[in-house]
Design a protein around this motif. Structure first.
Motif, PDB file in Angstrom:
ATOM      1  N   ALA A 113       3.927  -2.942  -0.897  1.00 57.88           N
ATOM      2  CA  ALA A 113       2.766  -2.476  -1.661  1.00 57.88           C
ATOM      3  C   ALA A 113       2.151  -3.633  -2.460  1.00 57.88           C
TER       4      ALA A 113
ATOM      5  N   ILE B 263      -3.238  -3.272 -11.446  1.00 62.03           N
ATOM      6  CA  ILE B 263      -3.695  -1.874 -11.376  1.00 62.03           C
ATOM      7  C   ILE B 263      -4.898  -1.663 -12.296  1.00 62.03           C
TER       8      ILE B 263
ATOM      9  N   ILE C  34      -1.679   9.503   9.391  1.00 65.78           N
ATOM     10  CA  ILE C  34      -1.894   9.665   7.943  1.00 65.78           C
ATOM     11  C   ILE C  34      -3.376   9.495   7.582  1.00 65.78           C
TER      12      ILE C  34
ATOM     13  N   ALA D  73      -8.083  -3.322 -11.080  1.00 58.21           N
ATOM     14  CA  ALA D  73      -8.756  -2.555 -10.027  1.00 58.21           C
ATOM     15  C   ALA D  73      -9.544  -1.386 -10.613  1.00 58.21           C
TER      16      ALA D  73
ATOM     17  N   GLU E 226      -1.797   7.275  -0.421  1.00 59.60           N
ATOM     18  CA  GLU E 226      -2.495   6.084  -0.924  1.00 59.60           C
ATOM     19  C   GLU E 226      -2.627   5.031   0.182  1.00 59.60           C
ATOM     20  N   LEU E 227      -1.589   4.899   1.002  1.00 58.17           N
ATOM     21  CA  LEU E 227      -1.682   3.964   2.131  1.00 58.17           C
ATOM     22  C   LEU E 227      -2.803   4.396   3.079  1.00 58.17           C
TER      23      LEU E 227
ATOM     24  N   VAL F 264       2.919   7.913  -1.583  1.00 58.28           N
ATOM     25  CA  VAL F 264       2.726   6.594  -0.982  1.00 58.28           C
ATOM     26  C   VAL F 264       1.926   6.718   0.319  1.00 58.28           C
TER      27      VAL F 264
ATOM     28  N   ALA G  55      -5.801  -0.335  -2.792  1.00 62.41           N
ATOM     29  CA  ALA G  55      -4.516  -1.052  -2.765  1.00 62.41           C
ATOM     30  C   ALA G  55      -3.826  -0.952  -4.120  1.00 62.41           C
ATOM     31  N   ALA G  56      -4.614  -0.976  -5.187  1.00 64.04           N
ATOM     32  CA  ALA G  56      -4.038  -0.870  -6.530  1.00 64.04           C
ATOM     33  C   ALA G  56      -3.540   0.545  -6.810  1.00 64.04           C
ATOM     34  N   GLU G  57      -4.196   1.543  -6.223  1.00 64.07           N
ATOM     35  CA  GLU G  57      -3.688   2.913  -6.400  1.00 64.07           C
ATOM     36  C   GLU G  57      -2.352   3.073  -5.661  1.00 64.07           C
ATOM     37  N   LEU G  58      -2.233   2.390  -4.540  1.00 65.46           N
ATOM     38  CA  LEU G  58      -0.940   2.360  -3.833  1.00 65.46           C
ATOM     39  C   LEU G  58       0.107   1.648  -4.693  1.00 65.46           C
ATOM     40  N   LEU G  59      -0.271   0.536  -5.277  1.00 73.71           N
ATOM     41  CA  LEU G  59       0.652  -0.213  -6.145  1.00 73.71           C
ATOM     42  C   LEU G  59       1.076   0.625  -7.352  1.00 73.71           C
ATOM     43  N   GLU G  60       0.166   1.484  -7.796  1.00 76.40           N
ATOM     44  CA  GLU G  60       0.463   2.317  -8.974  1.00 76.40           C
ATOM     45  C   GLU G  60       1.668   3.238  -8.725  1.00 76.40           C
TER      46      GLU G  60
ATOM     47  N   ILE H  28       0.184  -5.825  -0.082  1.00 77.14           N
ATOM     48  CA  ILE H  28      -1.117  -5.257   0.293  1.00 77.14           C
ATOM     49  C   ILE H  28      -2.151  -5.557  -0.798  1.00 77.14           C
ATOM     50  N   SER H  29      -1.762  -5.409  -2.059  1.00 74.89           N
ATOM     51  CA  SER H  29      -2.686  -5.728  -3.162  1.00 74.89           C
ATOM     52  C   SER H  29      -3.054  -7.210  -3.174  1.00 74.89           C
TER      53      SER H  29
END
Lengths: 108, 108, 108, 108
Positions: free
Chosen positions: C29, A34, C79, A37, D57-58, D54, D36-41, C32-33
């Motif tokens: 998730a 994170i 979305i 990124a 971010e996706l 989620v 992708a990292a914001e999704l992981l966050e 995806i990263s």
């Protein structure tokens, strides 16, 4: 400056906030991605970036790397040097010099 | 071990291969994200991972972080400590203790 | 081509291998990263990359995105369009045109 | 809903803001990693996350994936299906069923 002092400062920071409970290996690995990124975001639309912002984001990546090393009970410098020895063998000067080619595509 | 020794070893490794030409700030930031994801891959399907593999991937992230710090002419320990001071202010012990809440959602 | 066909093909692939057990939201998730970083690796040392390789890595990111959308019971197109409406409001044509500035730094 | 409609909406959004100039392949790949990292966050400290966050971010990851596919002049569904055929061969049902093992470590 000694990395021991840095490590001690990070440990005190975490302990005061009772945050070790959140610092599983997996969560720290996620945190490193994170923060990496956020560092990359400095260069999202341009290869130029503000030095101060890059420093701050790099510091965040390093902080989580040090916390992960601490959880693994390894010395950051020691693992970097151990890996460097492996990388030297994968990228011999003779074949890798001046090229950004990945090791598995280098000539013998 | 002194980080100066590590930095010297990394610089010699890069110089012998004439790789500084590839190490722009932007390319190093990309490399940190790429290696951070290889570290994350140790935990892709499980929160457990082999210690040796995690160490090796963490070493790669740290290596590029040190190379980026060197390109920025900053001391890794110094930027970590400077950022820690900021983070302490964003996460006061009183409101942040025992919580993983992001600073902008902490109570005053 | 219809996305329903793609979704059906992905679901059959996962079911035949009994892999749904690994596809928690968090693991998808992470995936995806990880795949996004493999895509980034095409551009690690240069802004040029081989089209075929970029396509293959982009396909991997998209695949995990579709699997995550499926686990969330949301339509990917829906979305994207919903978020686009929000982004339009954050980046009004008048102030954002021709600039890569982040919305919180745009003039009113 | 048809992906053509989504693609048309994204193109119009970009064109109105004159943003195609920022959307090089490399910059789009960076943007995918960043999002992708914001999704992981969403999953940084816990495997549970708020569904709405989620989804949002996706959607951002998918948006940049669609923009990159468009720049590559490829159909997102087509590349996903083409890659799926390759992945099927790398992970035969017989050896891969019920396992999260990487293909290069599967038994023959």
């Amino acid at each position: 400056m000694s990395s021991d002092l840095v490590m001690a400062a990070l440990r005190a920071f975490v302990e005061e906030r009772d945050w070790a409970q959140f610092h599983s290996l997996s969560n720290l690995a996620r945190s490193i991605s994170i923060e990496a990124a956020e560092l990359l975001e400095c260069f999202q639309w341009s290869d130029d970036a503000e030095q101060e912002r890059v420093e701050a984001e790099l510091a965040d990546v390093l902080t989580y790397c040090l916390l992960l090393a601490d959880r693994l009970h390894v010395d950051p410098d020691a693992i970097v040097l151990a890996k460097l020895e492996q990388t030297k063998r994968k990228y011999p000067v003779k074949s890798a010099r001046g090229k950004s080619t990945k090791y598995d595509q280098l000539p013998d």
